[in-house]
Design an enzyme around this catalytic site. Sequence first.
Site, PDB file in Angstrom:
ATOM      1  CE1 TYR A 162      13.080  17.136 -15.201  1.00  0.00           C
ATOM      2  CE2 TYR A 162      15.275  17.922 -14.673  1.00  0.00           C
ATOM      3  CZ  TYR A 162      14.216  17.076 -14.418  1.00  0.00           C
ATOM      4  OH  TYR A 162      14.294  16.184 -13.395  1.00  0.00           O
ATOM      5  CE  LYS A 181      -2.257  10.754 -14.607  1.00  0.00           C
ATOM      6  NZ  LYS A 181      -2.646   9.556 -13.819  1.00  0.00           N
ATOM      7  CG  ASP A 222      -1.252   6.590 -12.514  1.00  0.00           C
ATOM      8  OD1 ASP A 222      -1.067   6.175 -13.676  1.00  0.00           O
ATOM      9  OD2 ASP A 222      -2.363   6.992 -12.106  1.00  0.00           O
ATOM     10  CG  ASP A 274      14.388  13.164 -12.254  1.00  0.00           C
ATOM     11  OD1 ASP A 274      15.548  12.727 -12.160  1.00  0.00           O
ATOM     12  OD2 ASP A 274      13.856  13.907 -11.410  1.00  0.00           O
ATOM     13  CG  ASP A 304      16.326   8.753  -8.569  1.00  0.00           C
ATOM     14  OD1 ASP A 304      17.131   8.700  -9.524  1.00  0.00           O
ATOM     15  OD2 ASP A 304      16.487   9.483  -7.580  1.00  0.00           O
TER      16      ASP A 304
END
Length: 401
Positions: free
Chosen positions: A163, A213, A245, A269, A273
Amino acid sequence: MTAEADLPSRGLADPGLAGFPAPTYRLVSIPGDGVGPDVVGVARRVLAAVGARFGFGIAWHEIVVGGAGIDAYGVPIRPEDLAACAASDAVLLGAVGGPRWDDPTATVRPEQALFAMRGGLGLFANLRPVSVHPALVAASPLRPELLDGVDMLIVRELTGGLYFGARGEAAGVIGARAAHDLLPYTEPEVARVARLAFELARGRRKRLTSVDKANVLATSRLWRTVVHEIAAEYPDVALDDRLVDACAMQIVRSPASFDVLVTENLFGDILSDEASVLAGSLGMLPSASVGARRTAHGLHGLYEPIHGSAPDIAGQDLANPIGTILSAAMLLRWSLGRSDAAEAVERAVSAALDAGFRTVDLWPRDPAAAEACTRVGTVGMADAILARIGAEVSQLAAVRP
Ligand code: IPM
Ligand code: MG
């Protein structure tokens, strides 16, 4: 600066703080765009009501930010707006954005206000608690048995990573265009959010899942190394690592297995959600963005529901205000040190749901279940909650000497 007053019982409007009941907290309100004004308006009524019950006042300063800021001033947020946020005890935000300002190639976009506040106010951690109210289990797409015991807290790093990294917008000839976004993290950036997550886990079920990751990304390997070094300071907290994942899968497969999760900006983020679906409706969930800065009352922070501006239902008394009202409860707890008032709000929300009040997003699909429910709008839900704040407080008062 105009300060409107929500004064307990006196009903006076006083432009300054002189004569306000003590303590009076200074809050900034950002209604923003779409349903933002609908939900912030009723959350302010709830804050005024708990203030009246618990004996504190709130001096509001309202600012015009986001798409509304672009319309009014040509920019999503002005330096003086940021200064007003910094000078406050906390900020309550509705939502920003909408189709009118949606052109992704525009140089001025409503979301830039969010990044300016996150970066400018040093709000490096975004806290998103996800739990499932028993009365709403049927509203979730997951099987009820999976939802039993779901109570997770996602801690998302908020001021680093993709970001805030350098970007190169698409350039070159058509057919061969290229763009890039850099993902930088420094050790102090990882360390401060990891410490906060360990502290939060310590106050809960003492389990922390760090999501990365590390099998691919250098920043994730730094993340994992730093988180494990800090773990030595928290021997009472059980730490485990998940690749992002696999974690995404586990969130829908066994959501009750998580306590606190901590992860970098973009992973957080996406995962937050995903996790929000568990609660039955996006409209239910609150969030807090906090940093290291403390005011006289608590951590400085920005509080907002996790839903967006939902322009299609704006101004129609349809939006579920619970995400914003629970964000106001988080504000009371974290920024004002008023756990008493925060709990009263949370219990009143729970009691209104138990009593069957439902906004359209929560309306049961099963006609038999719907029969026991009362359909309400934004204001009706807030009224149901407000009515139960009074009841809640008199119950508390009754058991106190
Ligand atoms: C959020 C939102 C924002 C983000 C958008 C609106 C830029 O999705 O707060 O999670 O990606 O951070
Ligand atoms: Mg998001």
